[in-house]
Design a protein around this motif. Sequence first.
Motif, short mmCIF file in Angstrom:
data_model
loop_
_atom_site.label_atom_id
_atom_site.label_comp_id
_atom_site.label_asym_id
_atom_site.label_seq_id
_atom_site.Cartn_x
_atom_site.Cartn_y
_atom_site.Cartn_z
N ASP A 100 -29.11 -14.75 -14.01
CA ASP A 100 -28.70 -14.24 -15.33
C ASP A 100 -27.50 -15.03 -15.85
O ASP A 100 -27.43 -15.36 -17.04
CB ASP A 100 -28.36 -12.75 -15.26
CG ASP A 100 -29.58 -11.87 -15.10
OD1 ASP A 100 -30.72 -12.37 -15.26
OD2 ASP A 100 -29.40 -10.67 -14.81
N ARG A 101 -26.58 -15.35 -14.97
CA ARG A 101 -25.38 -16.09 -15.37
C ARG A 101 -25.71 -17.54 -15.72
O ARG A 101 -25.16 -18.11 -16.66
CB ARG A 101 -24.36 -16.03 -14.24
CG ARG A 101 -23.08 -16.73 -14.51
CD ARG A 101 -22.18 -15.89 -15.42
NE ARG A 101 -20.87 -16.51 -15.46
CZ ARG A 101 -20.34 -17.01 -16.57
NH1 ARG A 101 -20.97 -16.93 -17.71
NH2 ARG A 101 -19.16 -17.57 -16.53
N LYS A 143 -27.11 -18.14 -19.35
CA LYS A 143 -26.25 -17.78 -20.48
C LYS A 143 -25.14 -18.81 -20.64
O LYS A 143 -24.60 -19.31 -19.68
CB LYS A 143 -25.65 -16.39 -20.27
CG LYS A 143 -26.69 -15.31 -20.25
CD LYS A 143 -26.07 -13.97 -19.97
CE LYS A 143 -27.17 -12.94 -19.86
NZ LYS A 143 -26.67 -11.67 -19.40
N THR A 165 -22.76 -22.14 -19.49
CA THR A 165 -23.11 -22.99 -18.35
C THR A 165 -23.60 -24.34 -18.85
O THR A 165 -24.42 -24.42 -19.76
CB THR A 165 -24.18 -22.36 -17.44
OG1 THR A 165 -25.40 -22.27 -18.13
CG2 THR A 165 -23.76 -21.00 -16.93
N ALA A 206 -27.56 -24.76 -18.59
CA ALA A 206 -28.35 -24.21 -19.70
C ALA A 206 -28.15 -25.04 -20.96
O ALA A 206 -29.11 -25.31 -21.70
CB ALA A 206 -27.98 -22.75 -19.95
N ASP A 249 -31.08 -26.83 -22.91
CA ASP A 249 -31.33 -26.43 -24.29
C ASP A 249 -31.35 -27.62 -25.24
O ASP A 249 -31.96 -27.55 -26.31
CB ASP A 249 -30.31 -25.39 -24.75
CG ASP A 249 -30.55 -24.03 -24.11
OD1 ASP A 249 -31.65 -23.81 -23.55
OD2 ASP A 249 -29.63 -23.19 -24.16
N ARG A 280 -36.71 -22.75 -18.85
CA ARG A 280 -36.39 -21.32 -18.98
C ARG A 280 -37.53 -20.46 -18.42
O ARG A 280 -37.28 -19.41 -17.84
CB ARG A 280 -36.08 -20.96 -20.43
CG ARG A 280 -34.71 -21.46 -20.83
CD ARG A 280 -34.25 -20.90 -22.17
NE ARG A 280 -32.87 -21.29 -22.41
CZ ARG A 280 -31.82 -20.58 -22.05
NH1 ARG A 280 -31.96 -19.45 -21.41
NH2 ARG A 280 -30.59 -21.00 -22.31
#
Length: 143
Positions: free
Chosen positions: A99-100, A103, A106, A109, A113, A122
């Motif tokens: 979960d961390r 988001k 980070t 991610a 992205d 994802r």
Amino acid sequence: MGTRDIGPFDNDDAADFAFEMDEASTHTRIEMIGAVLERVANPADDHSRLSDAPRAVAAAALIAAQYPGGAPITSVYGPTTPMPEFPAYLRNLAIEALDRVIKAPTWLAENWDASPHSPAWRQTISELRKVLDPPQRESLFDL
């Protein structure tokens, strides 16, 4: 971080982690998994860039492989030695770490992205999370 694909071990950090796991004793492997998940799930600094994020994803994949629906680790970059049975508490820690990881802020991610492969990455994280925390069936009656 050199990235080869969207899998949990398809980057340099996770591949290095797998090599370290292969070199460690059974007890040390459990400690290594717990430590990396703890660092990511509960970072000391709330604005941390979470440098251990790729290792935490790999650790979560190793744990998920031991649950129904979990995929075996078949990456050539994954560990080659059999993993010990992981204690149940690591399952919740792996969920928190995943979960961390997905988001902001980070860097992992954020990097994904910015990539056209972000949806596939994802989805990989989502599949790991579903194995570790499957949806509960609703019951009409208390048993």
